[in-house]
Design a protein around this motif. Sequence first.
Motif, PDB file in Angstrom:
ATOM      1  N   TYR A  91     -34.608 -43.691  92.626  1.00  0.00           N
ATOM      2  CA  TYR A  91     -34.252 -45.088  92.362  1.00  0.00           C
ATOM      3  C   TYR A  91     -35.101 -45.649  91.223  1.00  0.00           C
ATOM      4  CZ  TYR A  91     -34.271 -50.152  93.141  1.00  0.00           C
ATOM      5  OH  TYR A  91     -34.224 -51.499  92.982  1.00  0.00           O
ATOM      6  N   GLU A  92     -36.402 -45.365  91.230  1.00  0.00           N
ATOM      7  CA  GLU A  92     -37.270 -45.825  90.143  1.00  0.00           C
ATOM      8  C   GLU A  92     -36.857 -45.235  88.799  1.00  0.00           C
ATOM      9  OE1 GLU A  92     -41.648 -46.992  91.771  1.00  0.00           O
ATOM     10  OE2 GLU A  92     -41.290 -44.869  91.388  1.00  0.00           O
ATOM     11  N   ARG A  93     -36.524 -43.938  88.776  1.00  0.00           N
ATOM     12  CA  ARG A  93     -36.082 -43.309  87.523  1.00  0.00           C
ATOM     13  C   ARG A  93     -34.776 -43.936  87.035  1.00  0.00           C
ATOM     14  NH1 ARG A  93     -38.022 -38.775  90.304  1.00  0.00           N
ATOM     15  NH2 ARG A  93     -35.928 -38.193  90.990  1.00  0.00           N
ATOM     16  N   LEU A  94     -33.875 -44.240  87.951  1.00  0.00           N
ATOM     17  CA  LEU A  94     -32.612 -44.865  87.593  1.00  0.00           C
ATOM     18  C   LEU A  94     -32.833 -46.255  87.004  1.00  0.00           C
ATOM     19  CD1 LEU A  94     -29.454 -44.653  87.782  1.00  0.00           C
ATOM     20  CD2 LEU A  94     -29.695 -45.920  89.923  1.00  0.00           C
ATOM     21  N   ILE A  95     -33.687 -47.042  87.619  1.00  0.00           N
ATOM     22  CA  ILE A  95     -33.988 -48.382  87.121  1.00  0.00           C
ATOM     23  C   ILE A  95     -34.647 -48.286  85.738  1.00  0.00           C
ATOM     24  CG2 ILE A  95     -35.464 -50.406  87.482  1.00  0.00           C
ATOM     25  CD1 ILE A  95     -32.990 -50.431  89.197  1.00  0.00           C
ATOM     26  N   LYS A  96     -35.573 -47.351  85.571  1.00  0.00           N
ATOM     27  CA  LYS A  96     -36.254 -47.209  84.283  1.00  0.00           C
ATOM     28  C   LYS A  96     -35.278 -46.779  83.192  1.00  0.00           C
ATOM     29  CE  LYS A  96     -40.299 -45.036  82.253  1.00  0.00           C
ATOM     30  NZ  LYS A  96     -41.423 -44.129  82.468  1.00  0.00           N
ATOM     31  N   LYS A  97     -34.386 -45.866  83.520  1.00  0.00           N
ATOM     32  CA  LYS A  97     -33.432 -45.356  82.543  1.00  0.00           C
ATOM     33  C   LYS A  97     -32.432 -46.432  82.133  1.00  0.00           C
ATOM     34  CE  LYS A  97     -30.040 -41.686  81.899  1.00  0.00           C
ATOM     35  NZ  LYS A  97     -29.371 -40.554  82.540  1.00  0.00           N
ATOM     36  N   HIS A  98     -32.002 -47.252  83.067  1.00  0.00           N
ATOM     37  CA  HIS A  98     -30.970 -48.253  82.814  1.00  0.00           C
ATOM     38  C   HIS A  98     -31.513 -49.670  82.913  1.00  0.00           C
ATOM     39  CE1 HIS A  98     -27.941 -45.145  82.840  1.00  0.00           C
ATOM     40  NE2 HIS A  98     -28.434 -44.708  83.987  1.00  0.00           N
ATOM     41  N   LYS A  99     -32.781 -49.838  82.568  1.00  0.00           N
ATOM     42  CA  LYS A  99     -33.440 -51.135  82.735  1.00  0.00           C
ATOM     43  C   LYS A  99     -32.703 -52.244  82.000  1.00  0.00           C
ATOM     44  CE  LYS A  99     -37.498 -51.541  80.947  1.00  0.00           C
ATOM     45  NZ  LYS A  99     -38.942 -51.572  80.700  1.00  0.00           N
ATOM     46  N   TYR A 100     -32.281 -52.002  80.778  1.00  0.00           N
ATOM     47  CA  TYR A 100     -31.640 -53.053  80.001  1.00  0.00           C
ATOM     48  C   TYR A 100     -30.294 -53.447  80.616  1.00  0.00           C
ATOM     49  CZ  TYR A 100     -29.756 -55.840  76.287  1.00  0.00           C
ATOM     50  OH  TYR A 100     -29.221 -56.873  75.587  1.00  0.00           O
ATOM     51  N   ARG A 101     -29.544 -52.470  81.108  1.00  0.00           N
ATOM     52  CA  ARG A 101     -28.260 -52.776  81.737  1.00  0.00           C
ATOM     53  C   ARG A 101     -28.439 -53.668  82.956  1.00  0.00           C
ATOM     54  NH1 ARG A 101     -25.023 -47.158  82.035  1.00  0.00           N
ATOM     55  NH2 ARG A 101     -24.654 -46.899  79.823  1.00  0.00           N
ATOM     56  N   PHE A 102     -29.443 -53.364  83.783  1.00  0.00           N
ATOM     57  CA  PHE A 102     -29.678 -54.164  84.969  1.00  0.00           C
ATOM     58  C   PHE A 102     -30.217 -55.540  84.594  1.00  0.00           C
ATOM     59  CE2 PHE A 102     -30.195 -49.933  87.098  1.00  0.00           C
ATOM     60  CZ  PHE A 102     -29.019 -50.044  87.812  1.00  0.00           C
ATOM     61  N   HIS A 103     -30.810 -55.650  83.435  1.00  0.00           N
ATOM     62  CA  HIS A 103     -31.442 -56.886  83.003  1.00  0.00           C
ATOM     63  C   HIS A 103     -30.451 -57.839  82.342  1.00  0.00           C
ATOM     64  CE1 HIS A 103     -34.789 -59.409  81.921  1.00  0.00           C
ATOM     65  NE2 HIS A 103     -34.383 -59.430  80.671  1.00  0.00           N
ATOM     66  N   GLN A 104     -29.308 -57.331  81.891  1.00  0.00           N
ATOM     67  CA  GLN A 104     -28.346 -58.176  81.205  1.00  0.00           C
ATOM     68  C   GLN A 104     -27.803 -59.255  82.133  1.00  0.00           C
ATOM     69  OE1 GLN A 104     -25.435 -55.476  79.799  1.00  0.00           O
ATOM     70  NE2 GLN A 104     -26.558 -54.946  77.960  1.00  0.00           N
ATOM     71  N   ARG A 105     -27.185 -60.238  81.525  1.00  0.00           N
ATOM     72  CA  ARG A 105     -26.623 -61.343  82.291  1.00  0.00           C
ATOM     73  C   ARG A 105     -25.409 -60.868  83.084  1.00  0.00           C
ATOM     74  NH1 ARG A 105     -28.064 -66.553  80.446  1.00  0.00           N
ATOM     75  NH2 ARG A 105     -29.570 -66.393  78.779  1.00  0.00           N
TER      76      ARG A 105
ATOM     77  N   GLY B 276     -37.828 -37.335 107.220  1.00  0.00           N
ATOM     78  CA  GLY B 276     -37.530 -38.735 106.955  1.00  0.00           C
ATOM     79  C   GLY B 276     -38.448 -39.348 105.921  1.00  0.00           C
ATOM     80  N   GLY B 277     -39.756 -39.120 106.063  1.00  0.00           N
ATOM     81  CA  GLY B 277     -40.720 -39.699 105.129  1.00  0.00           C
ATOM     82  C   GLY B 277     -40.588 -39.146 103.721  1.00  0.00           C
ATOM     83  N   ILE B 278     -40.477 -37.837 103.609  1.00  0.00           N
ATOM     84  CA  ILE B 278     -40.354 -37.213 102.286  1.00  0.00           C
ATOM     85  C   ILE B 278     -38.989 -37.545 101.673  1.00  0.00           C
ATOM     86  CG2 ILE B 278     -40.197 -34.997 101.079  1.00  0.00           C
ATOM     87  CD1 ILE B 278     -42.390 -34.004 103.042  1.00  0.00           C
ATOM     88  N   GLY B 279     -37.950 -37.586 102.501  1.00  0.00           N
ATOM     89  CA  GLY B 279     -36.629 -37.963 101.996  1.00  0.00           C
ATOM     90  C   GLY B 279     -36.618 -39.375 101.449  1.00  0.00           C
ATOM     91  N   ALA B 280     -37.245 -40.315 102.154  1.00  0.00           N
ATOM     92  CA  ALA B 280     -37.327 -41.703 101.674  1.00  0.00           C
ATOM     93  C   ALA B 280     -38.122 -41.775 100.377  1.00  0.00           C
ATOM     94  CB  ALA B 280     -37.952 -42.595 102.740  1.00  0.00           C
ATOM     95  N   TRP B 281     -39.215 -41.035 100.306  1.00  0.00           N
ATOM     96  CA  TRP B 281     -40.045 -41.038  99.091  1.00  0.00           C
ATOM     97  C   TRP B 281     -39.256 -40.480  97.906  1.00  0.00           C
ATOM     98  CZ3 TRP B 281     -42.325 -37.278  95.925  1.00  0.00           C
ATOM     99  CH2 TRP B 281     -43.297 -37.770  95.053  1.00  0.00           C
ATOM    100  N   GLU B 282     -38.555 -39.370  98.110  1.00  0.00           N
ATOM    101  CA  GLU B 282     -37.775 -38.763  97.027  1.00  0.00           C
ATOM    102  C   GLU B 282     -36.659 -39.698  96.557  1.00  0.00           C
ATOM    103  OE1 GLU B 282     -38.021 -36.037  95.183  1.00  0.00           O
ATOM    104  OE2 GLU B 282     -39.853 -35.378  96.162  1.00  0.00           O
TER     105      GLU B 282
END
Length: 159
Positions: free
Chosen positions: A110-124, A99-105
């Motif tokens: 999720y962090e990599r996804l946000i970083k990769k698509h940061k501008y898309r998530f930031h748009q209006r 459970g702990g390692i699965g949540a961490w992974e």
Amino acid sequence: VFADQFSSSLLKPLFKRLRPCHVDEFQSWIHLPAGCGGMYGFCSSHAANSFAIAVGFYLLTKNKSAGIALILWASIISYSRIYLGAHYPLDVIVGAFVGGIGAWELFKAYERLIKKHKYRFHQRNHRGLGVDFGQNQSLNPPYTEFSPRAPESRDRKST
């Protein structure tokens, strides 16, 4: 969902380790109020799910006091599985790690996804409201074709 499916659908059928309540030598010691459950117990889905919630909540919020409280809550749930005779200690320990390692992974993905698509998530969004996600950027990114105020996004009636 990940921790539950990994423990129940992959590890339990793979190892086929009987729960203590299904072992004849332990029957006189074990009195489960709701019955024994499934045949196999390695690893504990209760431990995997509760530690996934605890670790995942902490990683998302960085709230130390709530994280400690949830780790304590997950530990009590996990200990109860041993106390009731539904699991061996190793079942619970491995479940907590799953459970702990699965949540961490999943959090790292999720962090990599946000970083990769940061501008898309930031748009209006469709109401023209900006979304910041804490990156300390302007809430007024350039207009896109999907923005409500972009001149190219509106069909003009011919008069």
